[in-house]
Design a protein around this motif. Structure first.
Motif, PDB file in Angstrom:
ATOM      1  N   HIS A  13       0.824  -1.207   0.000  1.00  0.00           N
ATOM      2  CA  HIS A  13       0.000   0.000   0.000  1.00  0.00           C
ATOM      3  C   HIS A  13       0.860   1.259   0.000  1.00  0.00           C
ATOM      4  O   HIS A  13       0.540   2.244  -0.669  1.00  0.00           O
ATOM      5  CB  HIS A  13      -0.954   0.013   1.193  1.00  0.00           C
ATOM      6  N   ASN A  16       2.310   1.671  -3.509  1.00  0.00           N
ATOM      7  CA  ASN A  16       1.236   2.092  -4.418  1.00  0.00           C
ATOM      8  C   ASN A  16       0.880   3.559  -4.205  1.00  0.00           C
ATOM      9  O   ASN A  16       0.611   4.291  -5.169  1.00  0.00           O
ATOM     10  CB  ASN A  16      -0.002   1.218  -4.245  1.00  0.00           C
ATOM     11  N   PHE A  17       0.892   4.010  -2.954  1.00  0.00           N
ATOM     12  CA  PHE A  17       0.601   5.412  -2.650  1.00  0.00           C
ATOM     13  C   PHE A  17       1.714   6.319  -3.187  1.00  0.00           C
ATOM     14  O   PHE A  17       1.438   7.357  -3.791  1.00  0.00           O
ATOM     15  CB  PHE A  17       0.436   5.601  -1.139  1.00  0.00           C
ATOM     16  N   GLU A  19       3.704   5.676  -5.654  1.00  0.00           N
ATOM     17  CA  GLU A  19       3.592   5.649  -7.111  1.00  0.00           C
ATOM     18  C   GLU A  19       2.493   6.583  -7.593  1.00  0.00           C
ATOM     19  O   GLU A  19       2.690   7.374  -8.509  1.00  0.00           O
ATOM     20  CB  GLU A  19       3.328   4.207  -7.578  1.00  0.00           C
ATOM     21  N   SER A  20       1.335   6.542  -6.956  1.00  0.00           N
ATOM     22  CA  SER A  20       0.227   7.385  -7.402  1.00  0.00           C
ATOM     23  C   SER A  20       0.488   8.865  -7.129  1.00  0.00           C
ATOM     24  O   SER A  20       0.036   9.721  -7.875  1.00  0.00           O
ATOM     25  CB  SER A  20      -1.081   6.940  -6.747  1.00  0.00           C
ATOM     26  N   LYS A  21       1.237   9.161  -6.083  1.00  0.00           N
ATOM     27  CA  LYS A  21       1.479  10.550  -5.697  1.00  0.00           C
ATOM     28  C   LYS A  21       2.634  11.181  -6.465  1.00  0.00           C
ATOM     29  O   LYS A  21       2.555  12.348  -6.850  1.00  0.00           O
ATOM     30  CB  LYS A  21       1.745  10.622  -4.191  1.00  0.00           C
ATOM     31  N   ARG A  24       3.845   8.868 -11.320  1.00  0.00           N
ATOM     32  CA  ARG A  24       3.065   8.697 -12.555  1.00  0.00           C
ATOM     33  C   ARG A  24       3.613   9.609 -13.644  1.00  0.00           C
ATOM     34  O   ARG A  24       3.622   9.251 -14.813  1.00  0.00           O
ATOM     35  CB  ARG A  24       1.590   8.989 -12.308  1.00  0.00           C
ATOM     36  N   LYS A  54       7.099   0.911  -8.451  1.00  0.00           N
ATOM     37  CA  LYS A  54       5.914   0.930  -9.303  1.00  0.00           C
ATOM     38  C   LYS A  54       5.289  -0.446  -9.504  1.00  0.00           C
ATOM     39  O   LYS A  54       4.216  -0.559 -10.083  1.00  0.00           O
ATOM     40  CB  LYS A  54       6.257   1.564 -10.649  1.00  0.00           C
ATOM     41  N   SER A  56       3.095  -3.623  -8.883  1.00  0.00           N
ATOM     42  CA  SER A  56       1.804  -3.729  -8.190  1.00  0.00           C
ATOM     43  C   SER A  56       1.917  -4.465  -6.864  1.00  0.00           C
ATOM     44  O   SER A  56       1.163  -4.198  -5.940  1.00  0.00           O
ATOM     45  CB  SER A  56       0.765  -4.401  -9.084  1.00  0.00           C
ATOM     46  N   LYS A  88      -5.435   5.717   2.665  1.00  0.00           N
ATOM     47  CA  LYS A  88      -5.504   4.248   2.667  1.00  0.00           C
ATOM     48  C   LYS A  88      -6.216   3.670   3.884  1.00  0.00           C
ATOM     49  O   LYS A  88      -6.492   2.479   3.916  1.00  0.00           O
ATOM     50  CB  LYS A  88      -4.088   3.658   2.588  1.00  0.00           C
TER      51      LYS A  88
END
Length: 94
Positions: A13, A16-17, A19-21, A24, A54, A56, A88
């Motif tokens: 998690h 993933n956070f 990566e999204s923040k 990208r 990055k 998954s 999250k």
């Protein structure tokens, strides 16, 4: 003591956070779009580390890597973890 499965889930998690923040689209400190390789150099990490972040399934991110990204992004640990926990619903100490 936390189980390895619980820690892996939190790492997933967390990655993933991140990566999204931040991962990208890569930016320098002036807001210009840069390549992954350039971003890695600006952060003081390797491009392969960014690739691992990055994934998954996540990556067992060292604190120094997180610190280097946050330093580049001009983010405090407190701000980052508050946003992570709110987004999250995961409390790191639990």
């Amino acid at each position: 003591m936390k189980s390895k499965e619980d820690l892996n889930k939190k790492n997933k998690h967390l990655c993933n956070f991140i990566e999204s923040k931040f991962l990208r689209e890569y930016h320098d400190q002036n807001g210009n779009v840069v390549s992954q390789n350039k971003y890695a150099k600006l952060c003081g990490i390797t491009s392969s580390t960014i690739s691992k972040l990055k994934l998954s399934q996540g990556y067992d991110i060292p604190m120094s890597t997180l610190y280097n990204i946050l330093r580049h992004e001009r983010y405090t640990l407190e701000k980052f973890f508050n946003e992570f926990e709110n987004a999250k619903g995961i409390n790191i100490p639990d």
